[in-house]
Write a protein that holds these residues in place. Sequence first.
Motif, mmCIF file in Angstrom:
data_model
loop_
_atom_site.group_PDB
_atom_site.id
_atom_site.type_symbol
_atom_site.label_atom_id
_atom_site.label_comp_id
_atom_site.label_asym_id
_atom_site.label_seq_id
_atom_site.Cartn_x
_atom_site.Cartn_y
_atom_site.Cartn_z
ATOM 1 N N ARG A 35 -122.156 10.983 77.951
ATOM 2 C CA ARG A 35 -121.742 11.188 79.149
ATOM 3 C C ARG A 35 -120.377 11.800 79.216
ATOM 4 N NH1 ARG A 35 -125.539 11.320 82.719
ATOM 5 N NH2 ARG A 35 -124.296 10.446 84.365
ATOM 6 N N SER A 247 -123.041 16.339 84.147
ATOM 7 C CA SER A 247 -122.675 14.776 83.844
ATOM 8 C C SER A 247 -122.442 14.619 82.259
ATOM 9 C CB SER A 247 -123.803 14.145 84.308
ATOM 10 O OG SER A 247 -124.991 14.539 83.853
ATOM 11 N N CYS A 248 -122.404 15.844 81.479
ATOM 12 C CA CYS A 248 -122.432 15.505 80.075
ATOM 13 C C CYS A 248 -120.934 15.760 79.485
ATOM 14 C CB CYS A 248 -123.340 16.468 79.209
ATOM 15 S SG CYS A 248 -125.245 15.717 79.712
#
Length: 455
Positions: A35, A247-248
Amino acid sequence: MIDTLSTGNTATALRAAQTAPPAPVGPDIALVLPRQAKTVRDTGLEPRFITDLVLKVIQAIGKAPLPTLAAKLRLSISVLREVLNPLIAEQQIEVAWCGESDIDMQYQLTSIGQRTAAEVLARCRYVGPAPVTLASYRAMVERQALRHADCERVTPAQLAAALGDDGLPSASRDAIGAALYARRSLLLHGPSGGGKTQLAQRLGRLLPGPIAVPYALIIGRQVVRLFDPVLHVSPPPLARQQEDRRSCDARWVVSQRPLVHVGAELGREMLDLRYDAEEGVYHAPPHLQANNGMLVIDDIGRQRLSAAELLNRFIGPLDAGADQLTLQGGQAEIVPFDAAVVFATNLEPAAVFDDAALRRIGYKAEIGPWSPSAYRALLRRQCRLRRIDYDDGAADHLVERLHGASKRALLACYPGELLDRIADFAGFAGHEARLSIAAVEQAWRSMFIAGAMED
């Protein structure tokens, strides 16, 4: 890009620049990558280290838009703001331009910041994606480890599809399959030109993926470059990759499992961290870059270090799942080591390894001459790849007359090399290449010294 932004590009364009991935990525990206770090603490890096990176990037760019900083450092906007605000307060940077949105901002160094950036660059010239911590990398390698019981295992059908009709005897196929299934080391041995290297490359493609690979590591306060676009190849992209990427953690890329190949050039100095004085960073050794993939060590017995030393260097760390690397000054660090290791040699194994060493290698497979039928099938496939018409009579002449008279073994290297020469001669003469007895004879004579046909 900076000039365009300074004229007032829209916030939408800036956000697109921020979120666009640096390279195509593969399937299920959100399940592969960590994340995104939202705070400096989340990155695991010291605030001073990130501050130094920011100063160096701004110094290199001049007027640096916020999204450009995020793209170059692979850090989130929120992390950058946490670093930029104190730098503004310290009068090391200033806002050079501000648009309609809080993201439409450009930063530049003040005179104080320029002096600080020069000092930072004197210590380390690395300007690139922010590294990940060694602890984070260890955890990711362990998560992606090949040795896990739930990791996908190669099946006989998959191995057969990868090898095709390659002339391997069943005993060699079974040994290769067992080595891949058990994730144990493998020794491929046989004459030069038998196809060991090409075989190892096909085996590497059987490893399940994708995996996450960081651009760089921070090891003992030093930056180590790890990612290599030649070794860490992106899987085919999917439609959802752009959405998932946001989102990474962009300090990581999605890669197929790497296949790292080293040969006779391998020396002791290549097995440790290599310091680049010009950049002030270290480069990762081949086996670190091969983590979660395959390491092929070719030409065993011809390196500048003994086969026994080479074996000891890898088998012990492979069993332990960890290796020890050394920084300048003698500081040692433990790094993860998870790879399928394939040794290859064209020497007799007994002449390279003693009995004790051979026992430490999991499986051995002999890669020898092909049967006449398999050799003809390979020649036919190579003709099809090169769009050269296949001729049974020319193939029979090659196998029975040329190979038979010269007593040259039917090795995998010959069909492709002969056909390339046939194409070269045809191209030079200005006509279409075709497999004929005359063309095969001409190509054969160009490959070997005079008298080879009569030996």
